[in-house]
Motif scaffolding. Sequence first.
Motif, PDB file in Angstrom:
ATOM      1  N   LYS A  55      61.364   6.054  -1.866  1.00 26.56           N
ATOM      2  CA  LYS A  55      60.801   6.472  -3.145  1.00 26.56           C
ATOM      3  C   LYS A  55      61.352   7.827  -3.548  1.00 26.56           C
ATOM      4  O   LYS A  55      61.617   8.681  -2.705  1.00 26.56           O
ATOM      5  N   SER A  56      61.511   7.998  -4.855  1.00 28.11           N
ATOM      6  CA  SER A  56      62.004   9.259  -5.405  1.00 28.11           C
ATOM      7  C   SER A  56      61.369   9.449  -6.775  1.00 28.11           C
ATOM      8  O   SER A  56      60.711   8.545  -7.292  1.00 28.11           O
ATOM      9  N   PRO A  57      61.572  10.624  -7.393  1.00 25.83           N
ATOM     10  CA  PRO A  57      61.032  10.827  -8.744  1.00 25.83           C
ATOM     11  C   PRO A  57      61.571   9.834  -9.758  1.00 25.83           C
ATOM     12  O   PRO A  57      60.976   9.636 -10.827  1.00 25.83           O
ATOM     13  N   SER A  60      61.631   3.591  -7.071  1.00 28.11           N
ATOM     14  CA  SER A  60      61.805   3.092  -5.712  1.00 28.11           C
ATOM     15  C   SER A  60      63.113   2.318  -5.588  1.00 28.11           C
ATOM     16  O   SER A  60      63.555   1.658  -6.529  1.00 28.11           O
ATOM     17  N   ALA A 190      56.849  21.388   1.240  1.00 25.93           N
ATOM     18  CA  ALA A 190      56.525  20.070   1.785  1.00 25.93           C
ATOM     19  C   ALA A 190      57.050  19.937   3.216  1.00 25.93           C
ATOM     20  O   ALA A 190      58.086  20.513   3.564  1.00 25.93           O
ATOM     21  N   GLN A 213      56.581   5.014   8.761  1.00 28.52           N
ATOM     22  CA  GLN A 213      56.305   5.582   7.443  1.00 28.52           C
ATOM     23  C   GLN A 213      56.672   7.056   7.453  1.00 28.52           C
ATOM     24  O   GLN A 213      56.273   7.803   8.338  1.00 28.52           O
ATOM     25  N   THR A 215      56.568  10.559   5.288  1.00 25.03           N
ATOM     26  CA  THR A 215      55.944  11.238   4.161  1.00 25.03           C
ATOM     27  C   THR A 215      56.578  12.611   3.972  1.00 25.03           C
ATOM     28  O   THR A 215      57.060  13.229   4.913  1.00 25.03           O
ATOM     29  N   PRO A 218      52.223  15.213   0.616  1.00 26.69           N
ATOM     30  CA  PRO A 218      51.238  14.138   0.438  1.00 26.69           C
ATOM     31  C   PRO A 218      51.849  12.807   0.017  1.00 26.69           C
ATOM     32  O   PRO A 218      51.150  11.787  -0.039  1.00 26.69           O
ATOM     33  N   ASP A 219      53.140  12.794  -0.279  1.00 23.44           N
ATOM     34  CA  ASP A 219      53.782  11.604  -0.841  1.00 23.44           C
ATOM     35  C   ASP A 219      54.521  10.788   0.211  1.00 23.44           C
ATOM     36  O   ASP A 219      55.154  11.334   1.122  1.00 23.44           O
ATOM     37  N   VAL A 220      54.449   9.464   0.074  1.00 27.96           N
ATOM     38  CA  VAL A 220      55.211   8.572   0.939  1.00 27.96           C
ATOM     39  C   VAL A 220      56.652   8.539   0.443  1.00 27.96           C
ATOM     40  O   VAL A 220      56.924   8.203  -0.711  1.00 27.96           O
ATOM     41  N   ALA A 221      57.592   8.925   1.306  1.00 26.35           N
ATOM     42  CA  ALA A 221      59.005   8.976   0.929  1.00 26.35           C
ATOM     43  C   ALA A 221      59.720   7.671   1.242  1.00 26.35           C
ATOM     44  O   ALA A 221      60.582   7.218   0.489  1.00 26.35           O
ATOM     45  N   SER A 222      59.390   7.055   2.373  1.00 26.75           N
ATOM     46  CA  SER A 222      60.023   5.791   2.733  1.00 26.75           C
ATOM     47  C   SER A 222      59.163   5.019   3.722  1.00 26.75           C
ATOM     48  O   SER A 222      58.363   5.603   4.467  1.00 26.75           O
TER      49      SER A 222
END
Length: 267
Positions: A55-57, A60, A190, A213, A215, A218-222
């Motif tokens: 995931k990115s800005p 996905s 982060a 997983q 992160t 707070p964000d899941v990156a992959s």
Amino acid sequence: MKKLCALVVLACLVLASSAALSEDWATLSKLMSANCAKFMGDVKDLTMTMDMTNKSPHGSMASASTLYSKGDKFRAEITMKEMPGGGAMPAEMAGMKTIVIKDGTNTWMVNPMTGKMQLPAADASRYRGQWLCSDYIPQSAEIVGSEAIGGRDCYVIADKDPKATFAKLWIDKKNYHLLKLEGKPEKDGATMVALFTDFRKVAGDFEVPYMTQVTAGPDVASTITVTSVAVNKGLKDDLFNADKIEGKATNMMEMMKKMKQQQKDTT
């Protein structure tokens, strides 16, 4: 006077406890290295298939990959399934495959967009898709505590090498498997954390985490989901020879034009 003596005794106990944990790292590192050597001896080669979502800005990106590993060699074949933002892919990019090969010394990437190129040694492990024990055992570290991860008691280990990529590791006290990694804070504050779960035995007592997983804050990156594992299938050395693969780049400018046009057509 009694209070002073009590404080001195307490300080001595704290220092003694800290020293004991520090001294235990020498023993633990030997046990981890011995366990790693046993794994490398028992598992001559490994083939693993995985699904990955990054995931990115911008959205996905989904991909499927197959990892072939033999000793300090590996080959990762990564096939793109979905572009960031969910946009349509040009026909030339549909099912586009990237191959990364480490031949034991050098690491090469073969990609239709860039052709064949050699990667810096520091970038090799990020394409393996599965952490190898010899890659993450710190040279200089300290046991700083204990914590349960997924119902498993773990040593919490702080890496003392200032050049280390990760700051802390969580190692299963029973079988010395890696259950969690914590990176150093990034410039934006982060912290990257990798959590390994859903362990399943694939060869004797050797376990593989079927879910990873990652992160960033707070964000899941992959997210990486293992779909199959096979060991000791007699993988040939030619599989890890980058000279056996032709690497010819496509017309990137033309491909980007097609992507932009398709994005306009769908808006």
